[in-house]
Design a protein around this motif. Structure first.
Motif, short mmCIF file in Angstrom:
data_model
loop_
_atom_site.label_atom_id
_atom_site.label_comp_id
_atom_site.label_asym_id
_atom_site.label_seq_id
_atom_site.Cartn_x
_atom_site.Cartn_y
_atom_site.Cartn_z
N THR A 1 0.84 -1.20 0.00
CA THR A 1 0.00 0.00 0.00
C THR A 1 0.87 1.25 0.00
O THR A 1 2.07 1.20 0.32
CB THR A 1 -0.91 0.03 1.23
OG1 THR A 1 -0.09 0.11 2.42
CG2 THR A 1 -1.76 -1.24 1.30
N THR B 1 0.65 3.62 2.09
CA THR B 1 1.02 3.89 3.48
C THR B 1 2.26 3.12 3.88
O THR B 1 3.15 3.65 4.56
CB THR B 1 -0.15 3.55 4.41
OG1 THR B 1 -1.31 4.30 4.02
CG2 THR B 1 0.20 3.85 5.85
N THR C 1 1.81 7.14 -5.22
CA THR C 1 0.63 7.26 -4.36
C THR C 1 0.73 8.57 -3.58
O THR C 1 1.83 9.09 -3.35
CB THR C 1 0.56 6.08 -3.38
OG1 THR C 1 1.73 6.07 -2.56
CG2 THR C 1 0.46 4.76 -4.15
#
Length: 465
Positions: free
Chosen positions: A206, A208, A240
């Motif tokens: 991800t 994060t 991202t």
């Protein structure tokens, strides 16, 4: 007393003579490499740094093999082409590997560690040990520079590590169509030095997670190199908002990432793609008229500001509008850099990240970092870091010792076959150890050069951080 003869290997006759072979050669070794690895390790201090990062939980009364010897033996074995821990059961008696770990070669009492010892080492490390080991790799990367560099490029990339059993956190990854781990490798893009690596589960990372890793690594580098410009580079799954925000708020830090296409980006690209189609048609028509080879593709470059709904602000996006005979092939790159023109940014800066895949190939294929068959995730993470340490030794050998030779840019497998796999006879006397190499050795001159540099020119310890 029963008479027994050693089991022999049989071959077809040669020149009317029978041909047999046995394993009674005594103090012989097929590996000259451990001595070369010891020489480069003494210069850069890698195994000592790694051993200091692990808390030894063994009782001192039962320690036969210090941690530094265990790290040196295991890493030298991997760097010599022996990735399986079970190989230690035979190599622990090998005189050249014993010399590499600075033990007398022909003393049975000084044999090296066996496979069960390495299994216990891999399974005794905890999360804190692994964190210190990954940090030690970063420390070694920093210490490899005599002075702070003006700029570095951090190439980020994941690579699949297929699993074949019940390993912890081995998940199915639809992109690779297999159960796997998905370790993250970080290399310096201009020197190909390994910065650090992380074993992670097989699920897609991800934003994060990637941002959390960079949020630890970037301040660590900045603390030691306050005026170095850092460029973070990766493919589209690093583009991202979490990752870009982590980088954007840091001084002297920029990024360039691939960007996956979407309907909005394609609408921005349509005008320049239309021009590229027209250009390709013209070039194709001219080539046909003059009987020349048809152009494989035509490219135009453009840039514009773009902000996805999840982004905190617009960023510069560079478009490569490529048209081929098979159709359109638009590609996008997002960056925080303002100066380079679009074509230079895409071709010279972004496309150069493909070299990172060659570095991963060296770790993964030549040094078999994917030999992660232990049952626990932490033990497999330890194996990955040991393979990365073997890569660091090979990289240091190439850059420090093999410069201006035919092996200056060789892959580890080529160095192993050319320099390491040299038959050696060992003789031990009271005051000296003598090694006999083949008279017909094809790399005599190269070994003279390498051994002279490793024994007489230690690297200056300017940066000891």
């Amino acid at each position: 007393m029963l008479y027994s003869s050693p089991q022999q290997l049989c071959f077809p006759p040669v020149a009317g003579q029978t041909l047999r072979a046995d394993f009674e050669g005594g103090a012989l070794s097929s590996d000259f490499g451990p001595l070369l690895l010891r020489g480069i390790d003494r210069q850069i201090g890698l195994t000592e740094r790694l051993a200091a990062a692990v808390h030894d939980k063994r009782h001192p009364s039962y320690i036969d093999h210090p941690l530094r010897d265990l790290f040196a033996q295991r890493i030298y074995q991997i760097a010599s082409g022996y990735a399986d821990g079970n190989d230690a059961n035979s190599l622990r008696h090998d005189p050249m590997f014993k010399l590499g770990v600075e033990r007398l070669p022909l003393e049975a009492a000084q044999d090296l560690a066996s496979a069960p010892t390495f299994s216990r080492l891999e399974h005794q490390v905890d999360r804190k040990d692994l964190y210190r080991l990954t940090t030690a790799l970063v420390d070694h990367f920093i210490a490899s520079y005599a002075e702070p560099p003006a700029a570095i490029v951090l190439d980020l990339d994941h690579s699949d590590d297929p699993t074949h059993g019940q390993q912890e956190f081995a998940f199915y990854n639809h992109y690779y169509k297999s159960y796997c781990y998905l370790p993250l490798f970080i290399f310096e893009g201009t020197s190909h030095a390994l910065v650090t690596a992380y074993l992670r589960p097989g699920a897609r990372p991800t934003g994060t997670e990637n941002a959390m890793i960079l949020a630890r690594l970037l301040p660590y580098l900045r603390q030691r190199w306050p005026y170095t410009h850092i460029l973070v580079r990766g493919d589209s799954h690093f583009a991202t908002p979490e990752v870009m925000d982590v980088i954007a708020h840091r001084r002297l830090t920029d990024f360039v990432f691939g960007l996956a296409g979407n309907p909005v980006l394609l609408r921005h690209a349509e005008p320049i793609l239309r021009e590229a189609r027209h250009l390709h048609q013209q070039r194709t028509a001219l080539a046909q008229a003059y009987g020349q080879w048809l152009p494989p593709s035509s490219r135009l470059y453009e840039e514009f500001d773009y902000a996805a709904a999840s982004w905190s602000r617009p960023w510069r996006v560079v478009l490569k509008a490529e048209v081929m005979s098979a159709g359109d092939n638009p590609r996008f790159v997002v960056t925080s850099l303002a100066a380079p023109p679009p074509q230079m940014l895409y071709e010279d800066l972004y496309c150069a990240r493909g070299n990172c895949e060659n570095d991963i190939k060296a770790v993964k294929c030549d040094l078999q970092s994917d030999r992660t068959s232990a049952t626990t995730f932490l033990a497999n993470a330890m194996r990955l870091l040991l393979a990365c340490a073997a890569y660091i030794l090979h990289h240091a050998l190439r850059t420090h010792t093999l410069q201006h030779t035919a092996l200056a840019n060789a892959q580890p497998s080529t160095v192993i076959l050319t320099l390491f796999k040299v038959a050696t006879q060992i003789k031990q006397y009271k005051d000296r150890i003598l090694l006999h190499l083949p008279s017909s050795c094809p790399v005599k001159a190269l070994l003279h050069r390498v051994t002279a540099l490793l024994s007489a020119v230690p690297l200056p310890l300017v940066n000891t951080s």
